[in-house]
Motif scaffolding. Structure first.
Motif, short mmCIF file in Angstrom:
data_model
loop_
_atom_site.label_atom_id
_atom_site.label_comp_id
_atom_site.label_asym_id
_atom_site.label_seq_id
_atom_site.Cartn_x
_atom_site.Cartn_y
_atom_site.Cartn_z
N VAL A 58 0.86 -1.39 -0.01
CA VAL A 58 -0.08 -0.14 0.01
C VAL A 58 0.92 1.28 -0.03
CG1 VAL A 58 -1.66 1.22 1.36
CG2 VAL A 58 -1.83 -1.23 1.31
N LYS A 59 1.95 1.16 0.83
CA LYS A 59 2.93 2.51 1.11
C LYS A 59 3.60 2.70 -0.35
CE LYS A 59 3.38 2.31 6.06
NZ LYS A 59 4.21 1.79 7.01
N ASP A 60 3.87 1.58 -0.82
CA ASP A 60 4.83 1.60 -2.37
C ASP A 60 3.74 1.86 -3.43
OD1 ASP A 60 6.91 1.14 -0.87
OD2 ASP A 60 7.04 -1.09 -1.37
N ASN A 61 2.44 2.35 -3.19
CA ASN A 61 1.62 2.62 -4.31
C ASN A 61 1.09 1.64 -5.03
OD1 ASN A 61 1.13 5.37 -3.29
ND2 ASN A 61 3.41 5.84 -3.78
N TYR A 62 1.21 0.35 -4.70
CA TYR A 62 0.59 -0.67 -5.71
C TYR A 62 -0.94 -0.59 -5.84
CZ TYR A 62 5.07 -3.01 -6.17
OH TYR A 62 6.31 -3.25 -6.69
N ASN A 63 -1.42 0.28 -6.82
CA ASN A 63 -2.87 0.67 -6.90
C ASN A 63 -3.21 0.46 -8.37
OD1 ASN A 63 -1.11 2.99 -7.06
ND2 ASN A 63 -2.82 4.07 -7.75
N ALA A 64 -2.25 0.16 -9.31
CA ALA A 64 -2.82 0.23 -10.46
C ALA A 64 -3.34 -1.30 -11.05
CB ALA A 64 -1.71 0.41 -11.48
N TYR A 65 -3.95 -1.45 -12.07
CA TYR A 65 -4.33 -2.93 -12.53
C TYR A 65 -3.08 -3.51 -12.66
CZ TYR A 65 -8.97 -1.11 -14.44
OH TYR A 65 -10.16 -0.78 -14.61
N THR A 66 -3.12 -4.94 -12.42
CA THR A 66 -1.93 -5.72 -12.53
C THR A 66 -2.04 -6.42 -13.78
OG1 THR A 66 -2.97 -7.93 -11.76
CG2 THR A 66 -2.35 -6.25 -9.99
N PRO A 67 -0.97 -7.15 -14.29
CA PRO A 67 -1.22 -7.98 -15.46
C PRO A 67 -2.45 -9.17 -15.06
CG PRO A 67 1.14 -8.19 -14.91
CD PRO A 67 0.47 -7.22 -13.85
N VAL A 68 -3.11 -9.22 -16.25
CA VAL A 68 -4.60 -10.07 -15.99
C VAL A 68 -4.54 -11.38 -15.41
CG1 VAL A 68 -6.35 -11.29 -17.06
CG2 VAL A 68 -5.83 -8.85 -17.96
N ASP A 69 -2.98 -12.04 -15.61
CA ASP A 69 -2.81 -13.28 -15.14
C ASP A 69 -1.82 -13.41 -13.81
OD1 ASP A 69 -0.91 -12.46 -16.68
OD2 ASP A 69 -0.45 -14.04 -17.70
#
Ligand code: PMP
Ligand code: GLU
Length: 397
Positions: A58-69
Motif C-alpha cells: 500500500v505504501k509503495d503505491n501498488y494501486n494500478a491494474y495488475t497483469p491479468v494473469d
C-alpha cells in the motif's frame, strides 16, 4: 420475478457451506449462541510477515491494474513454489493467478467444457465442483466412494465411469470434505486408467497441500510425465496461510489452457487484487515451515474431535489425513425421531444439530454423499469441546 433471471442462474443452487455460515451469522445476530463448524476457514490470523508485505505494498503505491494473469514477480514465486514443494516445472505462460482457487476452478471449467461434456467427480467432492461444472454446461458424473476405502475412488471405478463424453476428472487431495489423501501409487493407478483416454484433462485441487498430518506425503498428478500435459494443478493461499478473505488462488497447467483462462479473466475480472498479490509473493517465497504451527494445532484438534465423535453412538468416522474436516457417517440416525423431529436424511440431521444443539455443520448431500455431515475443526479447542458435548446431549436426551 425469477422469469427475469436466466435459466442457468435459476438452476444454480447456493453454496451450502456459505449458506450455512450465513445462517449461523443470522442466528447469532438474533441472539443465539451458535458454534459455527460449517465453514472451512482457519481461525488463525494471517501471519505477520504476510500482513507486513501488504502494508508495504500500500505504501509503495501498488494501486494500478495488475497483469491479468498476475504480477510477473508473483508468477515467479509460484513457479519456485511448484518446483520446491511439488517438483513441477512451469513457464510463466503456464501460470494464472485468480481471485481465489474457486475462480481458478471456474476458469478451467469455462475454458475446457462444451455442452454435454462429462466431468468425473469422485464423491464426496468439494461443494462447488458440481455447480461450477453445471454453470459451464458440463455434466457432473458422480462416483460414490466408501468410508471403508477412505473415500477414495478406485481405478476400477474410474474405468467404469469413463464414457466417450468424458472430458475431465476433478478431485481434491487432501480432500475437502473427507480429509483423504491419494498416495503417489494411488494416483499412478488412476493415471494408468487414463492412458487409454488421452482426451481427459485432470484438475488436481491441492489447496490443502500443506495441511497434511504426515501419514501420506503429498503427491501431484502432474508429477507423472505422461500426465503433465493434461493436468491442471490448482492451489491457493486461503487455507495454509489463513488468508481466506484475501482471495488469491492460482493454477499451473498446459499453456493453451492457461492462455484461455487469462483471456477469460481479461473479460471478467481484469485480474486479482494488487495488494493481496504482493502479500502472496512473500507468503510463497518464505519457507512453508513458517506456517507449520497451524498444522500442528489442527493435528491436535483432529485427535480431539475424533475422540469426542467416536464417543457418540451412531457416528462413524474415517481418520482424515489432511485438511481440517471430519465427515462422519450419521445414517444410523435416519428414520429416528429426536425431540419430535423425524430425521430422514443428512440435511435433516444437520438442521436438527443447528436447532437442538446450536451447532452449525454442513449436510453431506452438498458434497455428493447423503449419509454424512461435514464438521470443520478449524475452530478453537474450547469451541470443539463445547460443540461436540452439545451434539451428544441433543442426540442422547
Ligand atoms: N478447493 C477446495 C477443496 C476448497 O475447500 C476451497 C475452499 N476455500 C476452494 C477450492 C476455494 O478456495 P479459495 O478460497 O481460494 O477460492
Ligand atoms: N472452502 C470452504 C469450505 O468448504 C469455504 C467455503 C466456500 O468457499 O464455499 O467451507
Amino acid at each position: 420475478m425469477s422469469h427475469q433471471l436466466s435459466e442457468k442462474i435459476n438452476k444454480l443452487v447456493p453454496s451450502a457451506t456459505l449458506e450455512m455460515a450465513a445462517k449461523a451469522r443470522e442466528l447469532r445476530a438474533a441472539g443465539k449462541d451458535i458454534i459455527g463448524l460449517s465453514l472451512g476457514e482457519p481461525d488463525f490470523n494471517t501471519p505477520d510477515y504476510v500482513k507486513d508485505a501488504a502494508i508495504q505494498a500500500v505504501k509503495d503505491n501498488y494501486n494500478a491494474y495488475t497483469p491479468v494473469d498476475g504480477y510477473v514477480e508473483l508468477k515467479k514465486a509460484i513457479i519456485t513454489k511448484f518446483e520446491r514443494d511439488n517438483q513441477l516445472r512451469y513457464e510463466p505462460s503456464q501460470i494464472v493467478v485468480s481471485t481465489g482457487a474457486k475462480q481458478s476452478l471456474y476458469n478451467v471449467a469455462q475454458v475446457c467444457l462444451n455442452p454435454g461434456d462429462e466431468v468425473i467427480l469422485p464423491c464426496p467432492y468439494w461443494v462447488s465442483y458440481s455447480d461450477i461444472v453445471k454453470l459451464s454446461d458440463g455434466v457432473p458424473v458422480e462416483v460414490p466412494t466408501t468410508l471403508e476405502n477412505d473415500f477414495k475412488m478406485t481405478p476400477q471405478q474410474l474405468r467404469e465411469a469413463i464414457t466417450p463424453k468424458t472430458k475431465m476428472l476433478w478431485y481434491s487431495s487432501p480432500c475437502n470434505p473427507s480429509g483423504s489423501i491419494y498416495s503417489r501409487e494411488e494416483l499412478r493407478a488412476l493415471a494408468d486408467v487414463l492412458q487409454d483416454h488421452p482426451q481427459i484433462v485432470v484438475v488436481s485441487d491441492e489447496i490443502y497441500e500443506h495441511i497434511n498430518y504426515g501419514v501420506t506425503p503429498h503427491a501431484s498428478m502432474a508429477q507423472f510425465s505422461d500426465m503433465y500435459d493434461r493436468t491442471v494443478t490448482v492451489n491457493g493461499v486461503a487455507k495454509a496461510f489463513a488468508m481466506t478473505g484475501w482471495r488469491i488462488g492460482y493454477l499451473g497447467g498446459p499453456s493453451h489452457i492457461a492462455r484461455a483462462c487469462n483471456k477469460l479473466q481479461g473479460q471478467v475480472t481484469s485480474g486479482a487484487n494488487c495488494i493481496a498479490q504482493r502479500a502472496v509473493i512473500t507468503a510463497l517465497e518464505e519457507s512453508p515451515d513458517r506456517i507449520a504451527y497451524m498444522v500442528t494445532e489442527f493435528k491436535e484438534r483432529r485427535k480431539l474431535i475424533l475422540d469426542l465423535l467416536n464417543g457418540i453412538p451412531g457416528f462413524k468416522c474415517n481418520e482424515p489425513e489432511g485438511a481440517f474436516y471430519v465427515f462422519p457417517n450419521v445414517s444410523a440416525y435416519f428414520g429416528k425421531t429426536l425431540k419430535g423431529k423425524t430425521i430422514g436424511n443428512a440435511s435433516d440431521f444437520a438442521m436438527f444439530l443447528l436447532e437442538a444443539a446450536n451447532v452449525a455443520t454442513v449436510t453431506g448431500d452438498a458434497f455428493g454423499n447423503g449419509d454424512c455431515i461435514r464438521i470443520s475443526y478449524a475452530a478453537s479447542v474450547k469451541e470443539i469441546e463445547e460443540a461436540i458435548s452439545r451434539i451428544k446431549a441433543a442426540l442422547t436426551a
